[in-house]
Design a protein around this motif. Sequence first.
Motif, PDB file in Angstrom:
ATOM      1  N   ALA A 137       0.839  -1.187   0.000  1.00  0.00           N
ATOM      2  CA  ALA A 137       0.000   0.000   0.000  1.00  0.00           C
ATOM      3  C   ALA A 137       0.877   1.241   0.000  1.00  0.00           C
ATOM      4  CB  ALA A 137      -0.897  -0.004   1.237  1.00  0.00           C
ATOM      5  N   GLY A 138       0.334   2.318  -0.490  1.00  0.00           N
ATOM      6  CA  GLY A 138       1.091   3.560  -0.512  1.00  0.00           C
ATOM      7  C   GLY A 138       1.697   3.874  -1.858  1.00  0.00           C
ATOM      8  N   GLY A 139       1.432   3.073  -2.861  1.00  0.00           N
ATOM      9  CA  GLY A 139       1.868   3.407  -4.210  1.00  0.00           C
ATOM     10  C   GLY A 139       3.202   2.857  -4.613  1.00  0.00           C
ATOM     11  N   GLY A 140       3.958   2.242  -3.726  1.00  0.00           N
ATOM     12  CA  GLY A 140       5.210   1.654  -4.141  1.00  0.00           C
ATOM     13  C   GLY A 140       6.299   1.782  -3.104  1.00  0.00           C
ATOM     14  N   ASN A 141       7.517   1.449  -3.518  1.00  0.00           N
ATOM     15  CA  ASN A 141       8.670   1.469  -2.642  1.00  0.00           C
ATOM     16  C   ASN A 141       9.698   2.446  -3.171  1.00  0.00           C
ATOM     17  OD1 ASN A 141       7.540  -0.797  -1.205  1.00  0.00           O
ATOM     18  ND2 ASN A 141       8.251  -2.090  -2.891  1.00  0.00           N
ATOM     19  N   GLU A 142      10.431   3.056  -2.249  1.00  0.00           N
ATOM     20  CA  GLU A 142      11.495   3.976  -2.648  1.00  0.00           C
ATOM     21  C   GLU A 142      12.743   3.183  -3.004  1.00  0.00           C
ATOM     22  OE1 GLU A 142      14.162   7.730  -0.965  1.00  0.00           O
ATOM     23  OE2 GLU A 142      12.503   6.920   0.247  1.00  0.00           O
ATOM     24  N   TRP A 143      13.278   3.491  -4.189  1.00  0.00           N
ATOM     25  CA  TRP A 143      14.482   2.824  -4.679  1.00  0.00           C
ATOM     26  C   TRP A 143      15.563   3.843  -4.967  1.00  0.00           C
ATOM     27  CZ3 TRP A 143      14.015  -1.590  -8.823  1.00  0.00           C
ATOM     28  CH2 TRP A 143      13.350  -2.694  -8.266  1.00  0.00           C
ATOM     29  N   LEU A 144      16.792   3.360  -4.883  1.00  0.00           N
ATOM     30  CA  LEU A 144      17.948   4.041  -5.434  1.00  0.00           C
ATOM     31  C   LEU A 144      18.657   3.052  -6.329  1.00  0.00           C
ATOM     32  CD1 LEU A 144      19.998   6.442  -5.527  1.00  0.00           C
ATOM     33  CD2 LEU A 144      21.173   5.320  -3.627  1.00  0.00           C
ATOM     34  N   VAL A 145      18.960   3.455  -7.554  1.00  0.00           N
ATOM     35  CA  VAL A 145      19.643   2.584  -8.514  1.00  0.00           C
ATOM     36  C   VAL A 145      20.992   3.216  -8.842  1.00  0.00           C
ATOM     37  CG1 VAL A 145      19.545   1.471 -10.773  1.00  0.00           C
ATOM     38  CG2 VAL A 145      17.433   1.835  -9.462  1.00  0.00           C
ATOM     39  N   SER A 146      22.041   2.414  -8.809  1.00  0.00           N
ATOM     40  CA  SER A 146      23.384   2.924  -9.086  1.00  0.00           C
ATOM     41  C   SER A 146      24.114   1.992 -10.042  1.00  0.00           C
ATOM     42  CB  SER A 146      24.189   3.077  -7.791  1.00  0.00           C
ATOM     43  OG  SER A 146      24.344   1.825  -7.147  1.00  0.00           O
ATOM     44  N   GLY A 147      24.913   2.576 -10.907  1.00  0.00           N
ATOM     45  CA  GLY A 147      25.739   1.813 -11.832  1.00  0.00           C
ATOM     46  C   GLY A 147      27.114   2.429 -11.908  1.00  0.00           C
ATOM     47  N   GLY A 148      28.120   1.583 -12.117  1.00  0.00           N
ATOM     48  CA  GLY A 148      29.468   2.120 -12.092  1.00  0.00           C
ATOM     49  C   GLY A 148      30.427   1.417 -13.013  1.00  0.00           C
ATOM     50  N   PHE A 149      31.670   1.843 -12.919  1.00  0.00           N
ATOM     51  CA  PHE A 149      32.724   1.277 -13.754  1.00  0.00           C
ATOM     52  C   PHE A 149      33.274  -0.018 -13.175  1.00  0.00           C
ATOM     53  CE2 PHE A 149      34.199   5.191 -16.373  1.00  0.00           C
ATOM     54  CZ  PHE A 149      32.930   5.274 -16.904  1.00  0.00           C
ATOM     55  N   ASP A 150      32.676  -0.526 -12.121  1.00  0.00           N
ATOM     56  CA  ASP A 150      32.980  -1.882 -11.661  1.00  0.00           C
ATOM     57  C   ASP A 150      32.074  -2.896 -12.341  1.00  0.00           C
ATOM     58  OD1 ASP A 150      30.634  -1.146 -10.492  1.00  0.00           O
ATOM     59  OD2 ASP A 150      31.177  -1.736  -8.454  1.00  0.00           O
ATOM     60  N   GLN A 151      31.299  -2.407 -13.353  1.00  0.00           N
ATOM     61  CA  GLN A 151      30.416  -3.239 -14.168  1.00  0.00           C
ATOM     62  C   GLN A 151      29.259  -3.821 -13.354  1.00  0.00           C
ATOM     63  OE1 GLN A 151      32.844  -6.155 -16.204  1.00  0.00           O
ATOM     64  NE2 GLN A 151      34.124  -4.590 -17.168  1.00  0.00           N
ATOM     65  N   ARG A 152      28.889  -3.131 -12.285  1.00  0.00           N
ATOM     66  CA  ARG A 152      27.816  -3.595 -11.419  1.00  0.00           C
ATOM     67  C   ARG A 152      26.645  -2.618 -11.468  1.00  0.00           C
ATOM     68  NH1 ARG A 152      29.300  -5.179  -5.550  1.00  0.00           N
ATOM     69  NH2 ARG A 152      27.519  -6.570  -5.878  1.00  0.00           N
ATOM     70  N   LEU A 153      25.441  -3.187 -11.540  1.00  0.00           N
ATOM     71  CA  LEU A 153      24.203  -2.433 -11.421  1.00  0.00           C
ATOM     72  C   LEU A 153      23.533  -2.871 -10.123  1.00  0.00           C
ATOM     73  CD1 LEU A 153      22.097  -0.507 -12.691  1.00  0.00           C
ATOM     74  CD2 LEU A 153      21.060  -2.508 -13.766  1.00  0.00           C
ATOM     75  N   ILE A 154      23.314  -1.920  -9.226  1.00  0.00           N
ATOM     76  CA  ILE A 154      22.822  -2.241  -7.880  1.00  0.00           C
ATOM     77  C   ILE A 154      21.526  -1.493  -7.613  1.00  0.00           C
ATOM     78  CG2 ILE A 154      23.330  -2.121  -5.410  1.00  0.00           C
ATOM     79  CD1 ILE A 154      26.257  -2.433  -6.067  1.00  0.00           C
ATOM     80  N   VAL A 155      20.567  -2.229  -7.063  1.00  0.00           N
ATOM     81  CA  VAL A 155      19.303  -1.639  -6.593  1.00  0.00           C
ATOM     82  C   VAL A 155      19.357  -1.572  -5.074  1.00  0.00           C
ATOM     83  CG1 VAL A 155      16.824  -1.982  -6.394  1.00  0.00           C
ATOM     84  CG2 VAL A 155      17.953  -2.422  -8.571  1.00  0.00           C
ATOM     85  N   TRP A 156      19.134  -0.380  -4.547  1.00  0.00           N
ATOM     86  CA  TRP A 156      19.105  -0.163  -3.108  1.00  0.00           C
ATOM     87  C   TRP A 156      17.666   0.004  -2.673  1.00  0.00           C
ATOM     88  CZ3 TRP A 156      23.997  -0.059  -0.749  1.00  0.00           C
ATOM     89  CH2 TRP A 156      25.075   0.093  -1.619  1.00  0.00           C
ATOM     90  N   LYS A 157      17.241  -0.830  -1.705  1.00  0.00           N
ATOM     91  CA  LYS A 157      15.867  -0.794  -1.233  1.00  0.00           C
ATOM     92  C   LYS A 157      15.831  -0.409   0.244  1.00  0.00           C
ATOM     93  CE  LYS A 157      14.441  -4.465  -4.444  1.00  0.00           C
ATOM     94  NZ  LYS A 157      13.785  -5.794  -4.563  1.00  0.00           N
ATOM     95  N   GLN A 158      14.650  -0.015   0.691  1.00  0.00           N
ATOM     96  CA  GLN A 158      14.459   0.333   2.086  1.00  0.00           C
ATOM     97  C   GLN A 158      14.527  -0.917   2.964  1.00  0.00           C
ATOM     98  OE1 GLN A 158      10.621   2.185   1.537  1.00  0.00           O
ATOM     99  NE2 GLN A 158      11.487   4.222   1.874  1.00  0.00           N
ATOM    100  N   VAL A 159      14.944  -0.701   4.205  1.00  0.00           N
ATOM    101  CA  VAL A 159      14.983  -1.796   5.172  1.00  0.00           C
ATOM    102  C   VAL A 159      13.551  -2.194   5.503  1.00  0.00           C
ATOM    103  CG1 VAL A 159      15.738  -2.500   7.469  1.00  0.00           C
ATOM    104  CG2 VAL A 159      17.144  -0.946   6.104  1.00  0.00           C
ATOM    105  N   GLU A 160      13.261  -3.468   5.334  1.00  0.00           N
ATOM    106  CA  GLU A 160      11.885  -3.931   5.607  1.00  0.00           C
ATOM    107  C   GLU A 160      11.693  -4.178   7.101  1.00  0.00           C
ATOM    108  OE1 GLU A 160      11.314  -7.342   3.209  1.00  0.00           O
ATOM    109  OE2 GLU A 160      11.408  -6.242   1.306  1.00  0.00           O
TER     110      GLU A 160
END
Length: 474
Positions: A451-474
């Motif tokens: 409920a509430g329309g969704g979750n807050e995300w942060l998405v980061s990508g870098g030159f370490d060839q990694r794509l990371i999704v950061w989510k809130q602590v449940e």
Amino acid sequence: MADDEKILIAQFLRANDYAETLKSFLSEAGLPPDAGTTSKDGLTLEKLLQEKRAFDISADFEKLATNDTKGWRQPAPAVPTAVSLPTSSNILNAAVIARIHADGSRNDVLWSSAADRSVNISDPATLETLDTSRNNEAPVLSVAQSSRYLLHGDMAGNIVLSETQSRAVLDKRKDHRKYVVRVATYETSDGAWVATAGWDATVFVYWLRQDHASPSLGSPVGRISLLSNPEAVLFVLSAENTRPVLLVSRRDSTFIHYYRLPDIGNSPGAVCDLELLGRQNLAPHALSWVSFTPADMALCPADPSLIAVATSSMPHMKVLIVRLLFPTKDAATAVQSWASGESSLAVSSVGENTESSTMDVTSRARAELARQNREEAAILISCNAMAPQTQYSTPVVVWRPDGSGVWVSGDDGVIRGIDSASGKIVTKLESHESGSKIRCLWAGMVSGQQAGGGNEWLVSGGFDQRLIVWKQVE
């Protein structure tokens, strides 16, 4: 005066051979004859003065809010999840976009581009790959969404318009001669403005009509030719205007430039040079000619008159939160007067009326000081993000969706969260490889089952060839 202070004074007098003054001082202060021969922990008066100068420089560099109210809201994204990608290459851009279907329904997908020219679509629920494309002409550097359309610019100078759902390419243009580093959009009731910034020192503006059966960008309706490469473009709308203005920052300039968008109804199909309405200096009292460049700008989601700016300052990023000073109706005339002010002032000073010339110089100086004071007051926060940078860095700043803070990139693999009320670093996210460059950030709400329309995300990508999704602590 405390004993420690007396000892420091005695040491200073002894070190500089003020024998008579030292003798009188020791007598009046009641100190032994050998006072000041040593200093505890190597503390000297010179060191105290050096520390005071360093403190003053640091205080001048930072401009923090004086209240203790923290804007940063919890919970904030902090739990990292690495996205498994089908290719291994440096991540250049990432965003969560909404796929809009024919029936009006929508679902979010995670979009990312890499240096190997690939574009990957992932499912936000499982983070598994839904679709991958490797047939792009060049690596994609920037992406923006407008309704059910997606626009991206690449390193070959192309601008591609496609549908978010089918990914079908609707139009492709190559008006830029070099990299398209920024794409920005602004939706209206009957279409959308599109701005693209390229490393050919040019900004193009397009008008995208969304009511056509087969929409296309068409030829640009506006153009800005700059003295150096543009760094960031952003559409903003003031409370007094019904049409947005375009903000542009460029390399080797501390100014934000305000441009008027063209009236496409009067001259359809014509490409005009955009009119400069005004400019706002982000270093109004700086002693050096250019102290930094506004490398990235982000509009506050809670206040449309507020932007966050990531600068190119070295060795660490400087972050500003700035109130926009929208130009008045007479701003364009003022800018033209400023451009010709030096020559007109020279002519008037040669004239016979010396008193009038002196008054003109004085009035100009007062007006300039008043303008600088307004620009200084508009900088609400000026803080050192402690994110290491070099001249080859690409600073990135994004707002949290509630406007309580910003995230900034770094060349050390660390993402820093800054409180927008105090300007203080409140959190550090460390999951990328240490010392790797964070190339892109995206922050926002992602639709989900909660409920509430969704979750807050942060998405980061870098030159370490990694794509990371950061989510809130449940």
